[in-house]
Enzyme design. Structure first.
Site, PDB file in Angstrom:
ATOM      1  N   LYS A  13       0.826  -1.227   0.000  1.00 22.01           N
ATOM      2  CA  LYS A  13       0.000   0.000   0.000  1.00 22.01           C
ATOM      3  C   LYS A  13       0.851   1.263   0.000  1.00 22.01           C
ATOM      4  O   LYS A  13       0.636   2.167  -0.777  1.00 22.01           O
ATOM      5  CB  LYS A  13      -0.849   0.086   1.271  1.00 22.01           C
ATOM      6  CG  LYS A  13      -2.022  -0.819   1.338  1.00 22.01           C
ATOM      7  CD  LYS A  13      -2.939  -0.451   2.507  1.00 22.01           C
ATOM      8  CE  LYS A  13      -2.294  -0.291   3.851  1.00 22.01           C
ATOM      9  NZ  LYS A  13      -1.817  -1.494   4.498  1.00 22.01           N
ATOM     10  N   ARG A  88      -9.979   1.678   8.686  1.00 22.92           N
ATOM     11  CA  ARG A  88      -9.709   0.259   8.941  1.00 22.92           C
ATOM     12  C   ARG A  88     -10.882  -0.406   9.631  1.00 22.92           C
ATOM     13  O   ARG A  88     -10.856  -1.605   9.833  1.00 22.92           O
ATOM     14  CB  ARG A  88      -8.501   0.144   9.869  1.00 22.92           C
ATOM     15  CG  ARG A  88      -7.171  -0.161   9.179  1.00 22.92           C
ATOM     16  CD  ARG A  88      -6.125  -0.148  10.274  1.00 22.92           C
ATOM     17  NE  ARG A  88      -4.901  -0.808  10.014  1.00 22.92           N
ATOM     18  CZ  ARG A  88      -3.805  -0.243   9.519  1.00 22.92           C
ATOM     19  NH1 ARG A  88      -3.828   1.000   9.111  1.00 22.92           N
ATOM     20  NH2 ARG A  88      -2.692  -0.915   9.410  1.00 22.92           N
ATOM     21  N   ARG A 127      11.047  -5.967   5.624  1.00 19.08           N
ATOM     22  CA  ARG A 127      10.688  -4.570   5.381  1.00 19.08           C
ATOM     23  C   ARG A 127      11.506  -3.607   6.251  1.00 19.08           C
ATOM     24  O   ARG A 127      11.652  -3.807   7.451  1.00 19.08           O
ATOM     25  CB  ARG A 127       9.205  -4.374   5.685  1.00 19.08           C
ATOM     26  CG  ARG A 127       8.783  -2.920   5.635  1.00 19.08           C
ATOM     27  CD  ARG A 127       7.336  -2.792   5.449  1.00 19.08           C
ATOM     28  NE  ARG A 127       6.602  -2.877   6.688  1.00 19.08           N
ATOM     29  CZ  ARG A 127       5.298  -2.656   6.761  1.00 19.08           C
ATOM     30  NH1 ARG A 127       4.606  -2.372   5.670  1.00 19.08           N
ATOM     31  NH2 ARG A 127       4.682  -2.729   7.910  1.00 19.08           N
ATOM     32  N   ARG A 160      10.451  -1.398  11.716  1.00 21.73           N
ATOM     33  CA  ARG A 160       9.436  -0.847  12.600  1.00 21.73           C
ATOM     34  C   ARG A 160       9.266  -1.686  13.861  1.00 21.73           C
ATOM     35  O   ARG A 160       9.397  -2.898  13.823  1.00 21.73           O
ATOM     36  CB  ARG A 160       8.097  -0.785  11.849  1.00 21.73           C
ATOM     37  CG  ARG A 160       8.068   0.311  10.842  1.00 21.73           C
ATOM     38  CD  ARG A 160       6.894   0.233   9.924  1.00 21.73           C
ATOM     39  NE  ARG A 160       5.667  -0.231  10.558  1.00 21.73           N
ATOM     40  CZ  ARG A 160       4.476  -0.171   9.963  1.00 21.73           C
ATOM     41  NH1 ARG A 160       4.376   0.322   8.748  1.00 21.73           N
ATOM     42  NH2 ARG A 160       3.401  -0.620  10.581  1.00 21.73           N
ATOM     43  N   ARG A 171      -1.527  -8.257  13.568  1.00 20.87           N
ATOM     44  CA  ARG A 171      -2.033  -7.254  12.625  1.00 20.87           C
ATOM     45  C   ARG A 171      -2.690  -7.913  11.424  1.00 20.87           C
ATOM     46  O   ARG A 171      -3.717  -7.448  10.937  1.00 20.87           O
ATOM     47  CB  ARG A 171      -0.889  -6.327  12.186  1.00 20.87           C
ATOM     48  CG  ARG A 171      -0.531  -5.335  13.287  1.00 20.87           C
ATOM     49  CD  ARG A 171       0.902  -4.874  13.207  1.00 20.87           C
ATOM     50  NE  ARG A 171       1.180  -4.185  11.990  1.00 20.87           N
ATOM     51  CZ  ARG A 171       2.331  -4.279  11.326  1.00 20.87           C
ATOM     52  NH1 ARG A 171       3.305  -5.053  11.797  1.00 20.87           N
ATOM     53  NH2 ARG A 171       2.513  -3.611  10.232  1.00 20.87           N
TER      54      ARG A 171
HETATM   55  P1  AMP Z   1       0.350   0.807   9.295  1.00 17.17           P
HETATM   56  O1  AMP Z   1       1.581   1.649   9.180  1.00 17.17           O
HETATM   57  O2  AMP Z   1      -0.767   1.276   8.406  1.00 17.17           O
HETATM   58  O3  AMP Z   1       0.611  -0.673   9.141  1.00 17.17           O
HETATM   59  O4  AMP Z   1      -0.197   0.991  10.790  1.00 17.17           O
HETATM   60  C1  AMP Z   1       0.600   0.633  11.907  1.00 17.17           C
HETATM   61  C2  AMP Z   1      -0.236   0.548  13.169  1.00 17.17           C
HETATM   62  O5  AMP Z   1      -0.846   1.807  13.436  1.00 17.17           O
HETATM   63  C3  AMP Z   1      -1.400  -0.432  13.127  1.00 17.17           C
HETATM   64  O6  AMP Z   1      -0.993  -1.762  13.432  1.00 17.17           O
HETATM   65  C4  AMP Z   1      -2.306   0.153  14.215  1.00 17.17           C
HETATM   66  O7  AMP Z   1      -1.784  -0.122  15.512  1.00 17.17           O
HETATM   67  C5  AMP Z   1      -2.160   1.630  13.971  1.00 17.17           C
HETATM   68  N1  AMP Z   1      -3.125   2.152  12.969  1.00 17.17           N
HETATM   69  C6  AMP Z   1      -2.839   2.711  11.761  1.00 17.17           C
HETATM   70  N2  AMP Z   1      -3.954   3.089  11.126  1.00 17.17           N
HETATM   71  C7  AMP Z   1      -4.967   2.768  11.947  1.00 17.17           C
HETATM   72  C8  AMP Z   1      -6.387   2.894  11.852  1.00 17.17           C
HETATM   73  N3  AMP Z   1      -6.960   3.416  10.769  1.00 17.17           N
HETATM   74  N4  AMP Z   1      -7.127   2.458  12.905  1.00 17.17           N
HETATM   75  C9  AMP Z   1      -6.569   1.931  14.002  1.00 17.17           C
HETATM   76  N5  AMP Z   1      -5.247   1.756  14.153  1.00 17.17           N
HETATM   77  C10 AMP Z   1      -4.452   2.184  13.139  1.00 17.17           C
END
Ligand code: AMP
Length: 216
Positions: A13, A88, A127, A160, A171
């Protein structure tokens, strides 16, 4: 034009959103980037979100919606954005729809980047992202030119804190039980187009532009 990229962690993404943003001149707004920035700056939102973030759990809707809608209200987002990582949950999708409708906009297309969970786990293990602006790399499929250094801004690359095996499994489970429901939500509105995210980066971009009717 507002375009949502929907896909599990590791589906590409962020990479595709960066490419599309550059091609279309539309900002890429990633909820994960907003959160990492708040956590790094140790803001009150960052403090509240960190415990969920580190476990790989969803951050509560109230925090996420407020943070994301605040970013969408900034002037550079006025003509549309590439949405990455938000919404999400159904509650987030409804809040987003309402906010966009209030300014005469809507999510026009939802691109579902579909990939097998085994491929996703493999990608996440390799990653790295850069410190300065979170540009994503994969040591196998998309390595940096100089080891450990971002090609674009020369900042250090790091893994990360939520890319540990346990948090990754959590996740992915949340994606396939919760976020996947958004496919029905937007599907009922005729917005979803599916793209095979197991292709090369270039081929995924080509497929996205095709389904957006924007081959160039
Ligand atoms: P990402 O970088 O999109 O994989 O997001 C990393 C982490 O941020 C996720 O595992 C959640 O803990 C939190 N997170 C990001 N976007 C959201 C969202 N829209 N709703 C809830 N938690 C989020």
């Amino acid at each position: 034009m507002d375009i949502l990229l929907l896909g599990a962690q590791g589906s590409g993404k962020g990479t595709q959103a960066d490419i599309l943003a550059a091609k279309l001149g539309t900002p890429h707004v990633a909820s994960g980037d907003l959160l990492r920035d708040a956590i790094n700056r140790d803001t009150s939102t960052g403090k509240q979100a960190k415990v969920y973030y580190d476990r790989g759990d969803l951050v509560p809707d109230a925090i996420m919606v407020a943070m994301f809608l605040e970013r969408l209200a900034e002037p550079d987002c006025a003509n549309g954005v590439i949405l990455d990582g938000f919404p999400r949950t159904l509650a987030q999708a409804e809040a987003l729809d309402q906010a966009l409708a209030s300014v005469g906009r809507s999510v026009e297309r939802v691109i579902y980047l579909k990939a097998d969970p085994n491929v996703l786990v493999q990608r996440l293990a390799n990653r790295y992202i850069c410190r300065a602006r979170q540009h994503p790399y994969n040591l196998i499929t998309n390595p940096p030119k100089r080891p450990g250094i971002c090609d674009i801004d020369s900042s250090e690359l790091y893994q990360r804190s939520d890319d540990t095996e346990e948090a990754v499994r959590r996740r992915l489970a949340i994606f396939f039980s919760e976020t996947i429901k958004l496919l029905d939500y937007y599907g009922e509105r005729g917005k979803v187009r599916e793209v095979n995210a197991e292709q090369s980066i270039q081929d995924v971009t080509r497929s996205i532009l095709q389904v957006l009717d924007m081959q160039r």
